[in-house]
Design an enzyme around this catalytic site. Structure first.
Site, mmCIF file in Angstrom:
data_model
loop_
_atom_site.group_PDB
_atom_site.id
_atom_site.type_symbol
_atom_site.label_atom_id
_atom_site.label_comp_id
_atom_site.label_asym_id
_atom_site.label_seq_id
_atom_site.Cartn_x
_atom_site.Cartn_y
_atom_site.Cartn_z
ATOM 1 N N ARG A 169 0.828 -1.099 -0.036
ATOM 2 C CA ARG A 169 0.120 -0.080 -0.170
ATOM 3 C C ARG A 169 0.902 1.216 0.097
ATOM 4 O O ARG A 169 1.913 1.101 0.493
ATOM 5 C CB ARG A 169 -1.178 0.092 1.139
ATOM 6 C CG ARG A 169 -1.702 -1.231 1.292
ATOM 7 C CD ARG A 169 -2.678 -1.226 2.706
ATOM 8 N NE ARG A 169 -3.470 -2.370 2.700
ATOM 9 C CZ ARG A 169 -3.235 -3.320 3.433
ATOM 10 N NH1 ARG A 169 -1.929 -3.652 4.009
ATOM 11 N NH2 ARG A 169 -4.155 -4.420 3.551
ATOM 12 N N LYS A 192 -1.726 -2.087 8.190
ATOM 13 C CA LYS A 192 -2.885 -1.427 8.777
ATOM 14 C C LYS A 192 -3.011 -1.937 10.091
ATOM 15 O O LYS A 192 -2.483 -3.115 10.571
ATOM 16 C CB LYS A 192 -4.284 -1.878 8.149
ATOM 17 C CG LYS A 192 -4.331 -1.404 6.933
ATOM 18 C CD LYS A 192 -5.726 -1.766 6.180
ATOM 19 C CE LYS A 192 -6.078 -1.161 5.176
ATOM 20 N NZ LYS A 192 -7.579 -1.375 4.498
ATOM 21 N N HIS A 244 -3.189 2.037 -5.523
ATOM 22 C CA HIS A 244 -3.787 0.520 -5.205
ATOM 23 C C HIS A 244 -3.804 -0.039 -6.453
ATOM 24 O O HIS A 244 -4.030 -1.355 -6.383
ATOM 25 C CB HIS A 244 -5.181 0.890 -4.607
ATOM 26 C CG HIS A 244 -5.352 0.126 -3.190
ATOM 27 N ND1 HIS A 244 -4.405 0.291 -2.270
ATOM 28 C CD2 HIS A 244 -6.126 -0.745 -2.905
ATOM 29 C CE1 HIS A 244 -4.717 -0.303 -1.321
ATOM 30 N NE2 HIS A 244 -5.879 -1.261 -1.602
ATOM 31 N N ARG A 271 -1.806 -3.046 -6.756
ATOM 32 C CA ARG A 271 -1.845 -4.316 -5.978
ATOM 33 C C ARG A 271 -3.088 -4.866 -6.483
ATOM 34 O O ARG A 271 -2.901 -5.994 -6.404
ATOM 35 C CB ARG A 271 -2.534 -3.579 -4.622
ATOM 36 C CG ARG A 271 -2.691 -4.329 -3.136
ATOM 37 C CD ARG A 271 -3.028 -3.592 -1.958
ATOM 38 N NE ARG A 271 -3.682 -4.292 -1.056
ATOM 39 C CZ ARG A 271 -2.800 -4.953 -0.122
ATOM 40 N NH1 ARG A 271 -1.405 -4.971 -0.276
ATOM 41 N NH2 ARG A 271 -3.315 -5.736 0.875
ATOM 42 N N HIS A 289 -4.477 -9.570 3.714
ATOM 43 C CA HIS A 289 -5.687 -9.456 3.968
ATOM 44 C C HIS A 289 -6.066 -10.016 5.363
ATOM 45 O O HIS A 289 -5.852 -11.412 5.610
ATOM 46 C CB HIS A 289 -6.640 -9.773 3.008
ATOM 47 C CG HIS A 289 -6.732 -9.176 1.595
ATOM 48 N ND1 HIS A 289 -6.980 -9.691 0.527
ATOM 49 C CD2 HIS A 289 -6.369 -7.721 1.345
ATOM 50 C CE1 HIS A 289 -6.918 -8.662 -0.499
ATOM 51 N NE2 HIS A 289 -6.395 -7.594 0.012
ATOM 52 N N TYR A 332 -11.814 -10.494 -5.765
ATOM 53 C CA TYR A 332 -11.055 -10.520 -7.141
ATOM 54 C C TYR A 332 -11.559 -11.914 -8.023
ATOM 55 O O TYR A 332 -11.014 -11.894 -9.310
ATOM 56 C CB TYR A 332 -9.476 -10.863 -6.929
ATOM 57 C CG TYR A 332 -8.856 -9.715 -6.193
ATOM 58 C CD1 TYR A 332 -8.486 -8.683 -6.984
ATOM 59 C CD2 TYR A 332 -8.511 -9.589 -4.711
ATOM 60 C CE1 TYR A 332 -7.889 -7.528 -6.277
ATOM 61 C CE2 TYR A 332 -8.014 -8.490 -4.176
ATOM 62 C CZ TYR A 332 -7.713 -7.662 -4.987
ATOM 63 O OH TYR A 332 -7.046 -6.320 -4.491
#
Length: 412
Positions: free
Chosen positions: A262, A286, A357, A360, A383, A392
């Site tokens: 990210r 994150k 992004h 990614r 994730h 996806y």
């Protein structure tokens, strides 16, 4: 006669005044910040002239203040033309002196804090100390809660006991209509968190968090916009690696494309995060989650080339630095987005978006097309939830088409 300052800056008059002893140290600091010769000269000249003016006015070191700075600039304007950056340059000198304790720090009168702001401060402290949330999350939550409290109570006393479900619903309805889906969902999450906190503190008795409306959301509401793999290769090939900026941008874009980092994760990278012996890189994701990822040879080579032949000398421990003075780490994710946008435009590539992004998403799409499982993709992208990775499956139509059952009686 010329007087040399820091072996590079030449002045026509000797240093005078109460701050004369600090000008050389300031000149050295300005050079270390990466300023080119002319901006350095301008800053040192202003500092020297300001010190001389203070001496003429018989102002002692411990009495120097921002008022003297303003008076000097007005006096200077009567004799020479003030340049656009002069005020900022003199402010840099004053801040330099304050950090060193030469000039006393000025007491800024406390602004009147409205009751809503006091409640927000207490909630902010709770989020940091009790919930241990990431700073970026705290900022988002506090922003929305501040709007809610000011909307309901204005600048008057905040009586949370008077809140009702209608107040919450009306605020969300007004705000959500102007927000993107993701920010609208963040708004409702922030409000629920605050209302849970208020009930925990005994400031509200009923469960108002349950009254926060749910923002309409469907499973996989939008398809990730991924830059095609051939455009990624074209973009990387277009970057000139003969310049410091090119070496930096190439290394950053490789991290985005090959590791799916990210934008914020690239900004936060420190020199200590790269283990050259183990061939790994530690990423702060994150929620301050730290993950150790393998460092591909081409990515490691690009970073090493930048560190040896492109990164300015600087005390900052961030891997990637600004290219203009003052030299320091990149400001934030927006810096990466701007870098991506500029390089896409230079290469003449019409990408789905201008943000970071999309790389990614591209990495995930390519992994799926080459047979990787959703669990493997989720592991690479780090994730937390399989639901995030599942989106996806909506983009690889070529891979999914053979799995479809034939239509009865076929198509002629």
């Amino acid at each position: 006669m010329r007087f040399i300052i820091d072996n590079e800056v030449f002045l026509s008059r000797p240093l005078e005044g109460p701050l004369a002893a600090q000008v050389t140290a300031f000149a050295k600091w300005v050079r270390e910040q990466g300023y080119a010769w002319h901006p350095r000269y301008r800053r040192v000249l202003l500092a020297a002239c300001f010190s001389r003016w203070l001496g003429l006015k018989a102002v002692g070191v411990r009495r120097v203040s921002s008022e003297h700075q303003a008076r000097y600039l007005r006096a200077r304007a009567r004799h020479v033309q003030i340049q656009s950056g002069d005020a900022a340059a003199l402010t840099q000198f004053m801040n330099f002196l304050r950090r060193r304790g030469i000039v006393p720090r000025e007491k800024i009168p406390a602004r009147r804090v409205i009751p809503a702001e006091q409640v927000v401060h207490a909630f902010q402290s709770y989020l940091r100390k009790k919930r241990m949330l990431a700073e970026v999350t705290v900022v988002y939550y506090v922003t929305f809660v501040r709007k809610f409290l000011v909307d309901r109570f204005g600048h008057g006393p905040v009586r949370l006991s008077r809140l009702c479900a209608g107040d919450v619903v009306r605020f969300v309805q007004r705000q959500a209509a102007c927000l993107h889906l993701k920010r609208a969902k963040l708004l409702t999450t922030a409000l629920r968190s605050f209302l849970h906190y208020a009930r925990y503190r005994g400031q509200v008795t009923c469960d108002l968090a349950a009254a926060v409306p749910t923002v309409a959301s469907w499973s996989m509401p939008s398809i990730p916009r991924a830059i095609p793999a051939h455009d990624v290769r074209r973009l990387l090939a277009s970057i000139s690696r003969h310049t410091a900026i090119g070496r930096r941008d190439y290394a950053i874009l490789l991290l985005l494309a090959r590791l799916g980092l990210r934008a914020g994760e690239v900004v936060r990278l420190k020199l200590k995060d790269i283990d050259w012996n183990a061939g790994s890189i530690t990423v702060q994701g994150k929620g301050d989650q730290r993950s150790v990822l393998p460092l591909p040879a081409d990515v490691g080579s690009a970073i090493a080339t930048y560190l040896r032949c492109g990164r300015p000398r600087c005390s900052s421990r961030h891997v990637f630095l600004r290219t203009t003075a003052p030299i320091r780490g990149l400001r934030g994710p927006a810096s990466i987005a701007n870098l991506v946008q500029q390089n896409l435009a230079r290469a003449g590539i019409q990408a789905p978006t201008n943000g970071a992004h999309q790389f990614r998403h591209s990495l995930a799409s390519e992994m799926l097309r080459h047979g990787a499982s959703l669990a493997e993709i989720g592991g690479v992208l780090r994730h937390r939830s399989p639901e995030t990775t599942k989106i996806y499956t909506s983009i690889d139509l070529d891979s999914l088409r053979p799995l479809a059952l034939p239509w009865p009686r076929g198509v002629r």
